[in-house]
Design an enzyme around this catalytic site. Structure first.
Site, PDB file in Angstrom:
ATOM      1  N   ASP A 123      15.694  -1.641   6.510  1.00  0.00           N
ATOM      2  CA  ASP A 123      17.082  -2.373   8.081  1.00  0.00           C
ATOM      3  C   ASP A 123      17.108  -1.973   9.311  1.00  0.00           C
ATOM      4  O   ASP A 123      17.929  -3.187   9.827  1.00  0.00           O
ATOM      5  CB  ASP A 123      17.603  -2.164   7.175  1.00  0.00           C
ATOM      6  CG  ASP A 123      18.609  -2.652   5.752  1.00  0.00           C
ATOM      7  OD1 ASP A 123      17.499  -2.951   4.858  1.00  0.00           O
ATOM      8  OD2 ASP A 123      18.704  -1.738   4.730  1.00  0.00           O
ATOM      9  N   CYS A 148      18.196  10.409  -6.004  1.00  0.00           N
ATOM     10  CA  CYS A 148      18.675  12.086  -6.757  1.00  0.00           C
ATOM     11  C   CYS A 148      20.257  12.739  -7.202  1.00  0.00           C
ATOM     12  O   CYS A 148      20.764  12.209  -6.381  1.00  0.00           O
ATOM     13  CB  CYS A 148      17.950  12.652  -5.997  1.00  0.00           C
ATOM     14  SG  CYS A 148      17.770  14.803  -6.936  1.00  0.00           S
ATOM     15  N   GLY A 171      15.411   4.537   0.274  1.00  0.00           N
ATOM     16  CA  GLY A 171      14.075   3.313  -1.028  1.00  0.00           C
ATOM     17  C   GLY A 171      12.960   3.098  -0.215  1.00  0.00           C
ATOM     18  O   GLY A 171      13.006   4.032   1.041  1.00  0.00           O
ATOM     19  N   ARG A 200     -23.590  -1.017   9.386  1.00  0.00           N
ATOM     20  CA  ARG A 200     -24.200  -1.882   9.575  1.00  0.00           C
ATOM     21  C   ARG A 200     -22.694  -2.020  10.543  1.00  0.00           C
ATOM     22  O   ARG A 200     -21.628  -1.427  11.336  1.00  0.00           O
ATOM     23  CB  ARG A 200     -22.461  -2.529   8.204  1.00  0.00           C
ATOM     24  CG  ARG A 200     -23.572  -2.284   7.202  1.00  0.00           C
ATOM     25  CD  ARG A 200     -24.202  -3.156   6.702  1.00  0.00           C
ATOM     26  NE  ARG A 200     -25.352  -3.090   5.243  1.00  0.00           N
ATOM     27  CZ  ARG A 200     -26.060  -2.803   4.430  1.00  0.00           C
ATOM     28  NH1 ARG A 200     -26.398  -1.719   5.887  1.00  0.00           N
ATOM     29  NH2 ARG A 200     -27.092  -2.362   4.004  1.00  0.00           N
TER      30      ARG A 200
END
Length: 780
Positions: free
Chosen positions: A166, A89, A25, A655
């Protein structure tokens, strides 16, 4: 440390190749880790390869395995998810798949693998490593690789980084992505709170965590939820009664909403799932409250990584490269993880084993053991949650002791959360709690009132300081302060604030000689965006400020990426303390961060300008430079801007932005809410003990050094340190501690910005063992 060791890091990787992949994940912050692995790998002289689509890419080979360049990881830092892709996988689970993967690595001469993923991905990596020898001999037998190739790739080094929202991996305090997931959850909880209050609703929120309740638990602490359901600690059998009683008590105290947090893996004592729908139906049936369910789902994985996750990913990536390049055939596969604020290396399989033990303990309903295995930090969260959510404050009005709470210094996000938990824990202990408005000035003027339970309702998520705060020190008003301590019978003081809270504490200690009334215990909880209070590695509010700076830098970088050839100079707060500038530099990918603690000369400025000139010749045509507000009285932001403008003529525009007071505002981050809540609870527990100890002849008399402390986080624990002992560690002129832990992260900032500097490898983590770590774990 020898001079040779210094130069070793730059040549450590010559002739070696590293592959990096993300698997399982996705989690925010994985990109920061990939970026660090690539850049530090290149810095050491190694070749680095991306493996796209996780283990699937390793098996399929071809274009999935590509050499990475310095520029190919530019602009990755602020992106969520994983840029190189991740896939579940099946092929890699079979030996055939692992054989193909080994073939792909050997052909490219890659013998170092960095895997970023959850426990499943890391276990796969370990299997791969243990089979490596056999896989090579098979490949050689079938003629796919030569004997020479087999010898060259005789062993495979593996280092894991845990990327999982988690926080379910044992052995590491925080996994990459956890903090960002909490950010997403809290944004939503805050939004829901406003609508729930309008309609007097009850909300049931379901968060991710199939086997681990960390997200649910920390969320409930951070939003002051009424109840939390987590898989590790199922509720008692009569929980339905208890929950309904708890909800109606909250309503009767005047609250307009109830919030219940449920982890998706929540179960009861019999192991039966407790779903958010079950809870909703129960509340509607028994109490008739208007109840809504919100399931957060994949929102939690999304969005930009928090500052914490970017820094965590970057630090872990650096450590992973070092661990790989220092590895030998005898070093076990390790994971690089975080303990307190220290990077540590732990044997991979030990961590996986303990992580599996937790799941097994839950399956076998040995819930106490599951909680213990999660570690002390998890247990502490649970204890504080139980106190704040489940214990009823005593009915009697008499009040055991009287404790006053105040804010001192500049406002910092999280101050209110600290006040709330201090007040409520005080009330639960049966004390009378007073709140003081406007710091020591209010203490002198008698701006003091008693706080009940609902006085601090809903304070956790509110920024700034609701009690009001001033920088005034107590010394010049000792007369009035002493009179008010007597008048209101104050027996202890909790001072939440920045450097002035600490110096004010020192003045109170000094004043004890003249005024007996000042002989009461006090504790300072560090709360300032500058993170400059001696005795603590972190202070409440610094994480929120860091995220604010980060968000602004991201937007500015985006603008610069569009216009090209533009360098932004950004001024941050912090007084003389360079914490914000340094950490924001790491988190936002700055080219340089000028701070007071690391003196710089005009030559350094010239080197930086030259470095940016070179950078404009690459594909990354933009620059970001941070400057701490007081880093140098002559080299001001305007001076640096003018210098850059002049020297960059025709090559780049400059800047400037001064961020100013926006850094003190905003709603506190989950870290600051949680940290403040736990600090408040711990301070109040200490206070009650100290008041009891100081009882002499019917009154409080505290005159020992240890009755005036700073509560600080040091490496892995929360410690009470006498303010007088911290004096030697303080540079009072510049209002900073003499030693600051984060200074050793500065070389990482420079290497990631492509400076040829020496990386001091003496500070590196050594392999520790997880069993020993359990007992000494961070106590927050």
């Amino acid at each position: 440390m020898t001079h040779e060791e210094h130069h070793e890091a730059k040549t450590l990787g010559i002739g070696k190749a590293i592959a990096v992949l993300t698997s399982g994940g996705d989690a925010q912050g994985m990109n920061a880790a990939v970026r660090a692995v690539v850049r530090v790998g290149i810095y050491t002289g190694a070749r680095v390869f991306f493996v796209h689509e996780g283990y699937q890419g390793l098996v399929d080979g071809g274009d999935n395995i590509q050499e990475a360049t310095w520029e190919s990881v530019s602009m990755m830092l602020q992106l969520g998810g994983t840029v190189i892709g991740s896939a579940r996988c099946k092929d890699f689970r079979e030996r055939e798949g692992r054989l193909r993967a080994a073939h792909n690595l050997v052909k490219r001469g890659i013998t170092n693998l960095c895997v970023i993923g959850g426990d499943g991905s890391l276990t796969g990596a370990d299997t791969f490593r243990s089979e490596w020898g056999d896989l090579l001999s098979d490949l050689q037998k079938s003629g796919k690789i030569t004997a020479e190739e087999a010898t060259k790739s005789s062993y495979l080094n593996i280092v894991g980084l845990v990327g999982s929202i988690d926080n379910d991996f044992c052995g590491t305090d925080m996994t990459i992505g956890t903090d960002s997931a909490l950010h997403r959850i809290i944004e939503i909880v805050d939004a829901i709170t406003t609508t729930a209050q309008s309609h007097q609703r009850t909300f049931v929120l379901e968060v991710m965590g199939r086997h681990c309740g960390y997200l649910a638990l920390v969320t409930s602490l951070s939003c002051g939820a009424d109840w939390v359901f987590i898989p590790e600690c199922p509720p008692d059998d009569d929980w339905e009664e208890h929950l309904c009683r708890r909800l109606s008590e909250t309503r009767n105290r005047g609250s307009r909403l109830n919030i219940i947090i449920v982890a998706e893996g929540a179960i009861d004592k019999q192991g039966k799932p407790i779903t958010s729908e079950d809870i909703k139906n129960l509340v509607v049936k028994r109490l008739g409250y208007d109840t809504r369910v919100t399931v957060l789902g994949h929102v939690q994985r999304g969005g930009t990584p928090s500052a914490f996750d970017r820094i965590l990913g970057s630090r872990m990536g650096v450590e992973a490269v070092m661990a790989l390049l220092e590895g030998t055939p005898d070093t076990p596969a390790c994971v690089v993880s975080l303990s307190g604020n220290q990077a540590v290396r732990l044997p991979l399989m030990e961590c996986v084993q303990v992580t599996k033990d937790v799941t097994r303990a839950m399956d076998e309903r040995r819930f106490d053991e599951a909680m213990k295995l999660r570690g002390r930090s998890f247990m502490n969260n649970w204890e504080v949650y139980k106190l704040l959510a489940h214990v009823r404050p005593p009915k009697s009005k008499s009040g055991l002791h009287t404790v006053a709470v105040m804010n001192v210094g500049a406002p910092a996000a999280g101050m209110n959360a600290a006040v709330r938990s201090t007040v409520r824990i005080g009330l639960i202990q049966g004390n009378r709690v007073l709140v003081v408005h406007d710091g020591f000035e209010g203490l002198a003027k008698g701006q003091i009132e008693e706080a009940g339970w609902s006085y601090v309702g809903g304070w956790t998520g509110q920024g700034g300081s609701k009690l009001g705060t001033k920088r005034t020190l107590p010394k010049k008003s000792f007369e009035q302060i002493s009179a008010n301590i007597t008048k209101f019978n104050i027996q202890g003081l909790v001072i939440i604030g920045g450097f002035e809270a600490y110096t004010g504490g020192l003045e109170l200690m000094e004043g004890r000689k003249q005024y007996d009334e000042l002989c009461i215990p006090f504790v300072v909880i560090p709360a300032t965006v500058s993170n400059n209070v001696p005795g603590s590695d972190f202070s409440v509010g610094a994480d929120t400020a860091l995220n604010t700076i980060c968000m602004t830098c991201d937007r500015i970088k985006q603008s610069a990426a569009g216009t090209k050839r533009r360098v932004f100079i950004i001024e941050t707060m912090g007084g003389y303390c360079g914490y914000l500038a340094t950490m924001a530099g790491l988190a936002a990918g700055a080219d340089a961060a000028y701070i007071f603690e690391e003196p710089f000369t005009i030559r350094d400025l010239q080197v930086n300008v030259e470095h940016l000139v070179q950078k404009m010749k690459t594909t990354v045509k933009r620059g970001l430079v941070l400057r701490n507000e007081k880093c140098n009285e002559n080299y001001t932001t305007d001076f640096i801007f003018n210098l850059y403008s002049e020297e960059g003529k025709g090559i780049f525009d400059s800047r400037k932005n001064v961020l100013g007071h926006m850094q003190q505002g905003g709603s506190p981050t989950p870290f600051d809410r949680n940290f403040a809540t736990k600090m408040g609870a711990k301070a109040m527990n200490w206070m009650s003990g100290k008041i009891k100890e100081s009882y002499r002849n019917g009154r409080i008399f505290a005159n020992t050094p240890d009755s005036g402390c700073v509560l600080g986080m040091r490496k892995r624990a929360l410690l009470f340190q006498p303010v007088t002992e911290l004096q030697e560690q303080t540079d009072f002129e510049h209002r900073i501690p003499k030693e600051q832990w984060w200074l050793k992260l500065r070389p990482i900032l420079k290497i990631l910005a492509k400076y040829e500097i020496d990386l001091d490898t003496s500070e590196h983590a050594h392999l520790e063992h997880i069993t020993r770590k359990r007992s000494g774990e961070a106590n927050i």
